[in-house]
Design a protein around this motif. Structure first.
Motif, mmCIF file in Angstrom:
data_model
loop_
_atom_site.group_PDB
_atom_site.id
_atom_site.type_symbol
_atom_site.label_atom_id
_atom_site.label_comp_id
_atom_site.label_asym_id
_atom_site.label_seq_id
_atom_site.Cartn_x
_atom_site.Cartn_y
_atom_site.Cartn_z
ATOM 1 N N GLN A 60 0.807 -1.218 0.000
ATOM 2 C CA GLN A 60 0.000 0.000 0.000
ATOM 3 C C GLN A 60 0.847 1.278 0.000
ATOM 4 O OE1 GLN A 60 -3.646 -0.474 -0.378
ATOM 5 N NE2 GLN A 60 -2.445 -2.266 -0.983
ATOM 6 N N PRO A 73 1.927 2.030 -4.961
ATOM 7 C CA PRO A 73 1.676 3.395 -5.468
ATOM 8 C C PRO A 73 2.970 4.087 -5.913
ATOM 9 C CG PRO A 73 0.471 3.047 -3.424
ATOM 10 C CD PRO A 73 1.337 1.835 -3.621
ATOM 11 N N ILE A 97 6.016 -11.386 0.288
ATOM 12 C CA ILE A 97 6.007 -12.222 1.503
ATOM 13 C C ILE A 97 4.583 -12.504 2.007
ATOM 14 C CG2 ILE A 97 8.358 -11.635 2.245
ATOM 15 C CD1 ILE A 97 7.144 -9.592 4.195
ATOM 16 N N ALA A 100 5.088 -9.511 11.374
ATOM 17 C CA ALA A 100 5.223 -8.335 10.508
ATOM 18 C C ALA A 100 4.102 -8.223 9.478
ATOM 19 C CB ALA A 100 6.580 -8.376 9.800
ATOM 20 N N TRP A 160 -7.090 4.956 12.616
ATOM 21 C CA TRP A 160 -6.710 6.237 12.020
ATOM 22 C C TRP A 160 -5.875 6.074 10.752
ATOM 23 C CZ3 TRP A 160 -8.563 10.879 12.999
ATOM 24 C CH2 TRP A 160 -9.130 11.141 14.252
ATOM 25 N N GLY A 190 4.399 -4.377 9.731
ATOM 26 C CA GLY A 190 5.818 -4.444 9.379
ATOM 27 C C GLY A 190 6.145 -3.508 8.223
ATOM 28 N N HIS A 227 8.756 1.153 6.030
ATOM 29 C CA HIS A 227 8.607 2.287 5.101
ATOM 30 C C HIS A 227 9.113 3.582 5.756
ATOM 31 C CE1 HIS A 227 7.094 4.379 1.660
ATOM 32 N NE2 HIS A 227 6.241 5.077 2.357
ATOM 33 N N GLY A 271 -8.881 9.714 6.061
ATOM 34 C CA GLY A 271 -7.914 8.734 5.570
ATOM 35 C C GLY A 271 -6.570 9.312 5.166
ATOM 36 N N ASP A 272 -6.264 10.500 5.617
ATOM 37 C CA ASP A 272 -5.023 11.141 5.215
ATOM 38 C C ASP A 272 -3.936 10.934 6.273
ATOM 39 O OD1 ASP A 272 -3.376 12.605 3.620
ATOM 40 O OD2 ASP A 272 -4.479 14.486 3.791
ATOM 41 N N PHE A 273 -2.696 11.169 5.871
ATOM 42 C CA PHE A 273 -1.605 11.200 6.839
ATOM 43 C C PHE A 273 -1.822 12.384 7.785
ATOM 44 C CE2 PHE A 273 0.392 8.740 3.445
ATOM 45 C CZ PHE A 273 1.023 7.745 4.179
HETATM 46 C C1 LIG Z 1 -3.937 6.882 0.213
HETATM 47 C C2 LIG Z 1 -3.067 6.368 1.324
HETATM 48 C C3 LIG Z 1 -3.214 6.888 2.603
HETATM 49 C C4 LIG Z 1 -2.412 6.428 3.650
HETATM 50 N N1 LIG Z 1 -2.595 6.965 4.881
HETATM 51 C C5 LIG Z 1 -1.822 6.542 5.917
HETATM 52 C C6 LIG Z 1 -1.988 7.084 7.214
HETATM 53 O O1 LIG Z 1 -2.883 7.895 7.457
HETATM 54 N N2 LIG Z 1 -1.155 6.655 8.197
HETATM 55 C C7 LIG Z 1 -0.193 5.719 7.979
HETATM 56 O O2 LIG Z 1 0.529 5.371 8.919
HETATM 57 N N3 LIG Z 1 -0.025 5.158 6.764
HETATM 58 C C8 LIG Z 1 -0.818 5.551 5.733
HETATM 59 N N4 LIG Z 1 -0.644 4.980 4.487
HETATM 60 C C9 LIG Z 1 0.386 3.924 4.294
HETATM 61 C C10 LIG Z 1 -0.231 2.538 4.513
HETATM 62 O O3 LIG Z 1 -0.582 2.419 5.851
HETATM 63 C C11 LIG Z 1 0.703 1.386 4.171
HETATM 64 O O4 LIG Z 1 -0.032 0.220 4.341
HETATM 65 C C12 LIG Z 1 1.960 1.203 4.977
HETATM 66 O O5 LIG Z 1 2.676 2.318 5.294
HETATM 67 C C13 LIG Z 1 2.943 0.301 4.234
HETATM 68 O O6 LIG Z 1 2.708 -0.978 4.615
HETATM 69 P P1 LIG Z 1 2.586 -2.145 3.555
HETATM 70 O O7 LIG Z 1 2.423 -3.389 4.335
HETATM 71 O O8 LIG Z 1 1.546 -1.827 2.580
HETATM 72 O O9 LIG Z 1 4.066 -2.151 2.952
HETATM 73 P P2 LIG Z 1 4.612 -2.149 1.452
HETATM 74 O O10 LIG Z 1 4.053 -1.014 0.705
HETATM 75 O O11 LIG Z 1 4.480 -3.493 0.879
HETATM 76 O O12 LIG Z 1 6.171 -1.898 1.772
HETATM 77 C C14 LIG Z 1 6.659 -0.659 2.241
HETATM 78 C C15 LIG Z 1 8.188 -0.713 2.340
HETATM 79 O O13 LIG Z 1 8.621 -1.566 3.387
HETATM 80 C C16 LIG Z 1 9.409 -2.646 2.902
HETATM 81 N N5 LIG Z 1 8.991 -3.811 3.687
HETATM 82 C C17 LIG Z 1 7.702 -4.186 3.894
HETATM 83 N N6 LIG Z 1 7.625 -5.203 4.754
HETATM 84 C C18 LIG Z 1 8.908 -5.508 5.101
HETATM 85 C C19 LIG Z 1 9.487 -6.467 5.991
HETATM 86 N N7 LIG Z 1 8.722 -7.317 6.687
HETATM 87 N N8 LIG Z 1 10.834 -6.488 6.127
HETATM 88 C C20 LIG Z 1 11.609 -5.634 5.431
HETATM 89 N N9 LIG Z 1 11.119 -4.694 4.585
HETATM 90 C C21 LIG Z 1 9.789 -4.623 4.424
HETATM 91 C C22 LIG Z 1 9.117 -2.707 1.429
HETATM 92 O O14 LIG Z 1 10.198 -3.262 0.709
HETATM 93 C C23 LIG Z 1 8.877 -1.256 1.091
HETATM 94 O O15 LIG Z 1 10.098 -0.591 0.944
HETATM 95 C C24 LIG Z 1 -1.437 5.412 3.423
HETATM 96 C C25 LIG Z 1 -1.299 4.865 2.143
HETATM 97 C C26 LIG Z 1 -2.103 5.335 1.094
HETATM 98 C C27 LIG Z 1 -1.934 4.739 -0.262
#
Ligand SMILES: Cc1cc2nc3c(=O)[nH]c(=O)nc-3n(C[C@H](O)[C@H](O)[C@H](O)COP(=O)(O)OP(=O)(O)OC[C@H]3O[C@@H](n4cnc5c(N)ncnc54)[C@H](O)[C@@H]3O)c2cc1C
Ligand code: FES
Ligand code: FES
Lengths: 294, 171
Positions: free
Chosen positions: A35, A39, A54, A74, A100, A113, A118, A191-193
């Motif tokens: 997520q 993007p 994973i 994670a 949130w 995780g 990230h 839904g914003d940061f």
């Molecule tokens: C429109 C929108 C609004 C959002 N609003 C918020 C918000 O309000 N608050 C908030 O906190 N976040 C927000 N997010 C981010 C969202 O929560 C993501 O889910 C999160 O930050 C990333 O998690 P992911 O599991 O999707 O990781 P991914 O996108 O799959 O990975 C993110 C990064 O981490 C690395 N990674 C992932 N897992 C591991 C692991 N286990 N070990 C080592 N490296 C790893 C990946 O290689 C990559 O670099 C938003 C995202 C979007 C698109």
């Protein structure tokens, strides 16, 4: 837009995932909830040559108690932590924070995780993990280690993980007595940061005095920050008007916000003070009912 | 890479490039064009589908990640030409204008009602907070979901009533 072309790997065990990370090195990127990563790939901000997905590693899912800590895998999704009734009593900050993060659809995919690795300074999990004094468990072919959350974030979008280290879990110390928590956040739209956010976790001892104080600051510096002064001011104190007001005034002292289109640094600092005061007041009210303090 | 995906109850086997996003796979490979694409930032929710029962933004899931899984798109809602109660409610309550966001709104609402059959207004607004509509201002969308929830509850009651009236299956 389409992401760049990449090679896709879907390991089913932690060992296999780490082996692939070591094999591909800098060319490889772990795909968790996707997520944030997908993007960025669609906008071509990121263009990894290999994705190591994973999602099929079952060992990275769910939570359990291990030696007095809660170990959260994670790959546990934001929505799972939001809806778990089982965790609410001991770790109320988890569901209070999760709701949130972004929107329900993103929470169904995104993982704790992925959010931590990230390393967005506005990561709600990063902020809550500060308040909960978490440790991140990471593994590489050579070793397994636990990184205290205060040493985990190095800079914006940078952690202390090495290239072939996989985040496998976060560990949270189990509280001894009653706890209460609040997550406060101002966002521009649903839904914003955060423009600014605050995670507050308080535990009381049998004497009714604060024995555990965790306060994380969101989006007010290059990484999620800790309100160390306010935490210290609360430890060993009862939650009263005076202690709450004194601690709240100390919270902005550990923040480092910048002026931007969403608000001035002065405004964000004041927001943190107000959030702290509201959160601590609500926590005091909640805990008064649980332990007999005046 | 060869993937096998069950979409709206039908099993498909396809050879896809790993970078194909699920939304594009549904639209271009399977010609299920009800799923819309409105942004590049995972913000608008026009692409919402259910993946193994959970509402997700299909523009931010790879098609290869749906391998061995089940997908429901807006095309699954109507039954034998009969609109789903949610679809009827959107029509009756004027919950759409241009209709671009509607498939996503319907699928997010569908997932919401599966988990919470009688949501409050606040719960509906929260449940749909990942879906953007540029036309309606949301008031009628919320009304439609409330109305559909009532219809669906009535239908469940009727069905239960029929079972009660006809006695148990082992009679
Ligand atoms: C429109 C929108 C609004 C959002 N609003 C918020 C918000 O309000 N608050 C908030 O906190 N976040 C927000 N997010 C981010 C969202 O929560 C993501 O889910 C999160 O930050 C990333 O998690 P992911 O599991 O999707 O990781 P991914 O996108 O799959 O990975 C993110 C990064 O981490 C690395 N990674 C992932 N897992 C591991 C692991 N286990 N070990 C080592 N490296 C790893 C990946 O290689 C990559 O670099 C938003 C995202 C979007 C698109
Ligand atoms: S197209 Fe998927 S969220 Fe906008
Ligand atoms: S009806 Fe036009 S975007 Fe929603």
């Amino acid at each position: 837009m389409f992401p760049n072309a990449f090679r896709y790997e879907a390991p089913t065990s932690v060992d296999e995932a780490i082996r692939l990370m070591t094999e591909y090195g800098y060319d490889g990127k772990v795909l968790a909830g996707g997520q944030s990563l997908l993007p960025m790939m669609k906008l071509r901000i990121a263009a990894p040559a290999v994705l190591i997905d994973i999602n099929g590693v079952d060992d990275l899912r769910g939570w359990r108690e291990v030696d007095g800590t809660l170990r959260i895998g994670a790959m546990t999704r934001h929505a799972e932590l939001e809806h778990s009734a089982e965790l609410r009593e001991q770790f109320p900050l988890l569901s209070r924070t999760a709701r949130w993060i972004a929107d329900p659809l993103i929470r169904n995919r995104g993982t704790i995780g992925g959010s931590l690795v990230h390393a967005d300074p506005a990561s709600d999990w990063g902020t809550a993990m500060m308040a909960l004094h978490a440790e991140v468990e990471v593994r590489s072919p050579e070793k397994s280690r636990r990184i205290p959350i205060d040493e985990f974030f190095v800079d914006t979008f940078a952690t202390s993980l090495e290239e072939n280290e996989l985040a496998v879990a976060v560990h949270l110390p189990a509280p001894a007595g009653p706890v209460a928590a609040r997550y406060m956040k101002l966002e521009r739209k649903a839904g914003d940061f955060a423009i600014a956010g605050l995670a507050v976790h308080i535990g009381l001892g049998g004497d009714g005095l604060v024995c555990d104080a965790g306060i994380g600051i969101c989006a007010c510096g290059p990484i999620p920050l800790r309100a160390t002064k306010a935490e210290a001011a609360l430890i060993g104190q009862p939650l009263t008007d005076e202690t709450i007001s004194a601690a709240s005034k100390l919270v902005p002292e550990d923040a480092d916000p910048t002026d931007d289109l969403r608000g001035s640094a002065v405004y964000k600092r004041d927001l943190l003070r107000i959030f702290a005061s509201r959160a601590l007041r609500e926590i005091a009210e909640e805990l008064h009912g649980k332990v007999g303090i005046q | 890479m060869i993937i096998r995906v069950k979409v709206n109850g039908r099993l498909y086997e396809s050879d896809v490039e790993p970078r194909t996003l699920l939304a594009y796979y549904l639209r271009e490979e399977l010609k299920l064009t009800g799923t819309h694409i409105g942004c590049d930032t995972t913000s608008c929710g026009a692409c919402t589908v259910l993946l193994d029962g959970k509402a997700v933004k299909s523009c931010t899931v790879l098609a290869v990640q749906a391998n061995g899984r089940e997908v429901l798109t807006v095309e699954s809602l109507d039954q034998d030409g009969q609109l789903h109660p949610l679809q009827s409610a959107f029509w009756e309550e004027h919950a759409l204008q241009c209709g671009y966001c509607t498939p996503g709104m319907l699928m997010a609402s569908y997932a919401l009602l599966q988990e919470n059959p009688m949501p409050t207004e606040a719960e509906i607004r929260e449940g749909l907070s990942g879906n953007i509509c540029r036309c309606t201002g949301y008031v009628n969308i919320v009304k439609a979901v409330q109305s559909a929830a009532r219809t669906m509850a009535d239908k469940t009651r009727e069905a239960l009533g029929e079972v009660a009236a006809s006695g148990t299956a082992t009679d």
